[in-house]
Design a protein around this motif. Structure first.
Motif, PDB file in Angstrom:
ATOM      1  N   MET A 197      -4.100  14.321  -2.167  1.00  0.00           N
ATOM      2  CA  MET A 197      -3.237  13.691  -3.170  1.00  0.00           C
ATOM      3  C   MET A 197      -3.809  12.331  -3.583  1.00  0.00           C
ATOM      4  O   MET A 197      -4.172  11.511  -2.739  1.00  0.00           O
ATOM      5  N   THR A 198      -3.896  12.101  -4.883  1.00  0.00           N
ATOM      6  CA  THR A 198      -4.443  10.846  -5.386  1.00  0.00           C
ATOM      7  C   THR A 198      -3.371   9.762  -5.397  1.00  0.00           C
ATOM      8  O   THR A 198      -2.265   9.967  -5.875  1.00  0.00           O
ATOM      9  N   GLU A 199      -3.718   8.599  -4.851  1.00  0.00           N
ATOM     10  CA  GLU A 199      -2.848   7.431  -4.899  1.00  0.00           C
ATOM     11  C   GLU A 199      -3.353   6.504  -6.001  1.00  0.00           C
ATOM     12  O   GLU A 199      -4.561   6.327  -6.159  1.00  0.00           O
ATOM     13  N   ILE A 200      -2.432   5.913  -6.745  1.00  0.00           N
ATOM     14  CA  ILE A 200      -2.802   4.962  -7.784  1.00  0.00           C
ATOM     15  C   ILE A 200      -2.496   3.555  -7.276  1.00  0.00           C
ATOM     16  O   ILE A 200      -1.352   3.242  -6.929  1.00  0.00           O
ATOM     17  N   VAL A 201      -3.536   2.737  -7.213  1.00  0.00           N
ATOM     18  CA  VAL A 201      -3.414   1.376  -6.699  1.00  0.00           C
ATOM     19  C   VAL A 201      -3.583   0.407  -7.861  1.00  0.00           C
ATOM     20  O   VAL A 201      -4.632   0.395  -8.516  1.00  0.00           O
ATOM     21  N   HIS A 202      -2.574  -0.388  -8.115  1.00  0.00           N
ATOM     22  CA  HIS A 202      -2.627  -1.361  -9.208  1.00  0.00           C
ATOM     23  C   HIS A 202      -3.207  -2.672  -8.685  1.00  0.00           C
ATOM     24  O   HIS A 202      -2.868  -3.136  -7.599  1.00  0.00           O
ATOM     25  N   ALA A 203      -4.083  -3.264  -9.455  1.00  0.00           N
ATOM     26  CA  ALA A 203      -4.718  -4.519  -9.057  1.00  0.00           C
ATOM     27  C   ALA A 203      -5.189  -5.268 -10.289  1.00  0.00           C
ATOM     28  O   ALA A 203      -5.419  -4.672 -11.342  1.00  0.00           O
ATOM     29  N   ARG A 204      -5.335  -6.572 -10.147  1.00  0.00           N
ATOM     30  CA  ARG A 204      -5.961  -7.377 -11.197  1.00  0.00           C
ATOM     31  C   ARG A 204      -7.386  -7.761 -10.836  1.00  0.00           C
ATOM     32  O   ARG A 204      -8.150  -8.193 -11.688  1.00  0.00           O
ATOM     33  N   ALA A 205      -7.736  -7.605  -9.557  1.00  0.00           N
ATOM     34  CA  ALA A 205      -9.091  -7.945  -9.116  1.00  0.00           C
ATOM     35  C   ALA A 205      -9.399  -7.188  -7.830  1.00  0.00           C
ATOM     36  O   ALA A 205      -8.497  -6.798  -7.087  1.00  0.00           O
TER      37      ALA A 205
END
Length: 216
Positions: free
Chosen positions: A1-9
């Motif tokens: 299962m793909t996890e989506i990780v939000h980041a700015r850097a």
């Protein structure tokens, strides 16, 4: 299962994360430890992820730290001259290429010469922004290096995602208030928020707001 990780850097460790330098690190450190009679298993449990002088201080706690500083200079020189067996972690080149338009930096316990030697041997491009041993006063697991990286990128620490393999590095990232994607089998034991066997399991996906990391 793909996890989506939000980041700015993104902040990236080098050894064990972008390059596999295990063979040379262990070869040189075991050679250093032998005259001191230090158990090899103890040496290998300490040296990964730390600056050399701090590893020496842990392994020889009663020794004058100035000796550690001097011997660490020699160790760094030896490591920079010995890149036999240094290779890229699978997927490192694609990850660095995907991050190219986005804020990212290397944060490593190596000095500049050693970083360039190992990244060059692995045929990986060094990011424009780096934090090396010359830029900090305290080694991982202290968070100074990662906080310096966030400062250079102009991004709040909470918006940074760190790629790390070692216990000292993951501890440093968490102390900086950052989320961690652990890389490799040894990272699991140190409770990263996400984990991959290697970097082929990570994709950088551009969005209207910047980018996401798809993990898995």
């Amino acid at each position: 299962m793909t996890e989506i990780v939000h980041a700015r850097a993104v902040l990236l460790d080098m050894d064990g994360t972008l390059v596999d330098s295990t063979a040379v690190v262990e070869r040189l450190w075991l050679a250093w430890a032998e005259p001191h009679g230090i158990d090899p298993a103890t040496v290998l449990s300490v040296v990964h992820g730390r600056q050399g002088h701090q590893s020496m201080a842990i392994l020889l706690p009663d020794r004058d730290h100035e000796i550690n500083i001097a011997e660490n200079r020699s160790m760094l020189e030896n490591e920079a001259n010995d890149v036999d067996g240094v290779i890229a972690i699978k997927g490192a080149d694609a990850l660095l290429a995907g991050l190219l338009p986005h804020p990212h930096a290397i944060v490593t316990s190596a000095d500049v010469r050693l970083m360039n030697a190992r990244m060059g041997e692995a045929k990986l491009t060094v990011p424009t922004l780096t934090v090396t041993a010359e830029d900090v006063t305290r080694s991982k697991p202290d968070p100074e290096g990662f906080l310096r990286g966030a400062e250079l990128l102009g991004v709040d620490p909470a918006d940074c995602v760190v790629f790390e393999d070692s216990g000292a590095g993951i501890q440093a990232a968490h102390a900086a208030g950052m989320r961690v994607i652990g890389v490799g089998a040894h990272a699991v034991a140190h409770s990263p928020e996400h984990h991959v066997a290697d970097l082929t399991q990570v994709r950088v996906v551009a969005t209207d707001e910047g980018f996401e990391l798809h993990v898995g």
